[in-house]
Each structure stands twice: as structure tokens, then as C-alpha cells.
Write an enzyme that holds these catalytic residues in place. Structure first.
Site: not given
Ligand SMILES: [Zn+2]
Length: 342
Positions: A164, A322
């Protein structure tokens, strides 16, 4: 099984929390992610290679030196200023429109500085953040070295993730763009074009923006449609292409069949390249708390097989994922797929 690169320093970043829609929520990008992947790799018989330090030149090929310098010093300056927050968090943002395109002034207040470089409030900097982010770059560059020296595939087991981060802005729980650094570093020994195929559940917006209009690095991203309300919200749509970028946004709930069709399309797009970086997020898996995609472990193995079948020197760089219970096995599945067709 293939070699994987590791650095204990990647564990030093402990964000504790994210400021998300104005609320402090528990961090999900935690050191235990990397440890879970490493355990699974060692269990599968993969060979651990320690990361080797690299200088900043590869970093400066994709990032503004001012961003790198800010990240290097941010925590030290913040903690010395005795501020009420125990993490570096922006409160005001230096949008280009604020100064009609003029370079914004370098702010005197330490607490205003993050607003020059951050684009969200959920990517906190604390003790160890710089050391971990910089170590992640060394992990990626050591994997590049392995491939440059003749390994067909190497895996960079790193965190924090990076896809990102743009040339000059950090966000999305990312600080330095490990995948972009790896792609730029592969250009030299192997020649261009290099391709980055990003199969993280979220659009690889940073990588797209870094290489847009360059032509030497092709970028493709398979991700949940930002138009359905998902990060990074402002981009990641089909048709942002300049010919060197392909975005394949998918509806929430997308499972193996349509996801793998998109991965195949991304692989075809990448096929003219001389080397490949796989930005491997396993958060597209069903059960991951951070995305609504519904990919299975078999789907990840097949994605690995499709990308391995390109027959290119390949560096796989860890991005998101995650669910601590499955992150390790999902990575092993993907790498097994890559190796099966290598
Ligand atoms: Zn991601």
C-alpha cells in the site's frame, strides 16, 4: 522445499492498535503472523536463509528519500516530544490542494510532520517500527539475491507488509514497499520488464502508483472491488491502466472459480516479463477477518501453480493475511503450488 528468507528484526514492530474511523481498535498486523508462517515453513521442510543487510540504494529506486528519512526518525522525534499518544499518528494532512500544488512548508511541530507522509490514521509508528520495516526490505532483497544467483523461486517471509506504500506516502499498515523494492532490484540482474502479480485481498495501490507510466515493471492486482466499500477505496478499479497495469476487482463473496480466473488473467498479463514478484497476501482466504473473499487453501495452491507455470525467476514477498490459525498453511500451500510447476 524452496528457501525462505527471515529476519528476527521483522518482529520488532508492535503497533498494538489502529486508529480506524476515529476509534482505537486492536492491531491485526502483529508479529505472531510472521512466526506462524515461519513455523509452518520449517514444518514443511523449507530451508531458512538469514537476511543480509543491503544499503538504501534499492529503497531509493522506489521511494522518495524524504519518506525514508521521516520513517527512520519519526519515532525518535515523537517520543522526545513527550506527546499524549504513545504512537506516531497524524492529525492533519498536507493535501496538495491545500497549497494549490505548492510544496507544503516543513512543519515546525513534530506532531504535524506525519501529515506530510501518511495517508491514513491506522498505520501507527512506534518503537521498532523502522527497524522492522527496514528489515523487511532486507528480507526481500536477500530473496532477490537468491534468485539472481540461480534459485528459481525464493520466498521473503517478511512483515510489516508493503504493497500500500506509494513513492512518498505510507498507509494501509505498510511503511516501505517490499514488493516494489524487489521488483526494482530484479531489473538490474535480469533485465526488464519485471512483473508484480499481487494476489492480496486488497488492491496493491502503492505498487501500481510507483510503477505507473514507467513501462519497465508490469503490475497486476487481483482484489476485492474497492467500489464495494473496501480499502483503498479511492483506486483499484478496472481501467486505471496505462497499459502496464491491470486491475481485476472482484465482488465480495468471490470464491475459487472466479478468483482463479482472475489470477490466470494476471499471469497472462505478466507473461512477457523476464522475472516475477508475487505479492502474496493470503487474506483472500475464506475465514480471514480482513476481507470478504472466499478463497480456499486448494485455491491458493492452484494460484501458486498458475504463477509458477510462467517459468520465470520468481520472488514471492509476503503481504497480508490475518487469520493466525491458517496463515502458515495458506502460505505453504501457495509455495507448494509454485514449486510444483517450477
Ligand atoms: Zn490485504
Amino acid at each position: 522445499m524452496l528457501p525462505f528468507v527471515w529476519s528476527d528484526d521483522c518482529l520488532r514492530h508492535e503497533p498494538q492498535a489502529e486508529i480506524w474511523i476515529g476509534t482505537s481498535t486492536p492491531a491485526t498486523e502483529v508479529p505472531a503472523r510472521a512466526l506462524a508462517i515461519r513455523d509452518a515453513l520449517l514444518g514443511a521442510g523449507a530451508q531458512e536463509v538469514p537476511a543480509v543487510p543491503h544499503d538504501d540504494s534499492a529503497l531509493h529506486a522506489v521511494h522518495e528519500p524524504s519518506l525514508v528519512e521521516f520513517l527512520r526518525t519519526a519515532w525518535e522525534e515523537w517520543s522526545a516530544a513527550d506527546l499524549p499518544s504513545d504512537r506516531v499518528v497524524p492529525y492533519v494532512f498536507a493535501r496538495a490542494e491545500l497549497t494549490s500544488g505548492r510544496e507544503p512548508a516543513a512543519p515546525t511541530a513534530v506532531w504535524a510532520r506525519p501529515g506530510l507522509f501518511a495517508y491514513d490514521t491506522m498505520t501507527l509508528i512506534g518503537p521498532g517500527t523502522w527497524e522492522a520495516a527496514r528489515a523487511a526490505v532486507d528480507v526481500a532483497l536477500t530473496a532477490v539475491d537468491l534468485v539472481s544467483d540461480g534459485e528459481r523461486v525464493a520466498y521473503a517471509c517478511c512483515r510489516p507488509p508493503g504493497h500500500h506504500v506509494t513513492r512518498s506516502l505510507y498507509g494501509g499498515s505498510c511503511y516501505l514497499n517490499n514488493s516494489a523494492v524487489a521488483a526494482a532490484a530484479l531489473l538490474e540482474p535480469l533485465g526488464g520488464p519485471v512483473a508484480v502479480v499481487d494476489i492480496d485481498a486488497h488492491h496493491g495501490n502503492g505498487t501500481q502508483e510507483i510503477f505507473l507510466n514507467r513501462g519497465d515493471v508490469l503490475t497486476a492486482s487481483v482484489h476485492v472491488d474497492p467500489g464495494a466499500g473496501w480499502f483503498p477505496h479511492f483506486l483499484g478499479f478496472a481501467g486505471e491502466s496505462d497499459g502496464a497495469n491491470l486491475n481485476l476487482p472482484l465482488s465480495p463473496g468471490t470464491g475459487d472459480d472466479s478468483w482463479l480466473e482472475a489470477v490466470r488473467e494476471a499471469a497472462t498479463f505478466a507473461s512477457p516479463a523476464r522475472a516475477l514478484v508475487v505479492a502474496l497476501g493470503v487474506d483472500a482466504a475464506a475465514g480471514d477477518p480482513e476481507s470478504p473473499l472466499e478463497v480456499s487453501a486448494a485455491g491458493y495452491r492452484e494460484a501458486g501453480r498458475i504463477l509458477g507455470e510462467l517459468g520465470l525467476p520468481t520472488v514471492v514477498v509476503q503481504e497480508g493475511g490475518y487469520d493466525l490459525a491458517t496463515i502458515g498453511s495458506l502460505v505453504v500451500e501457495t509455495l507448494t503450488g509454485v514449486e510444483s510447476s517450477a
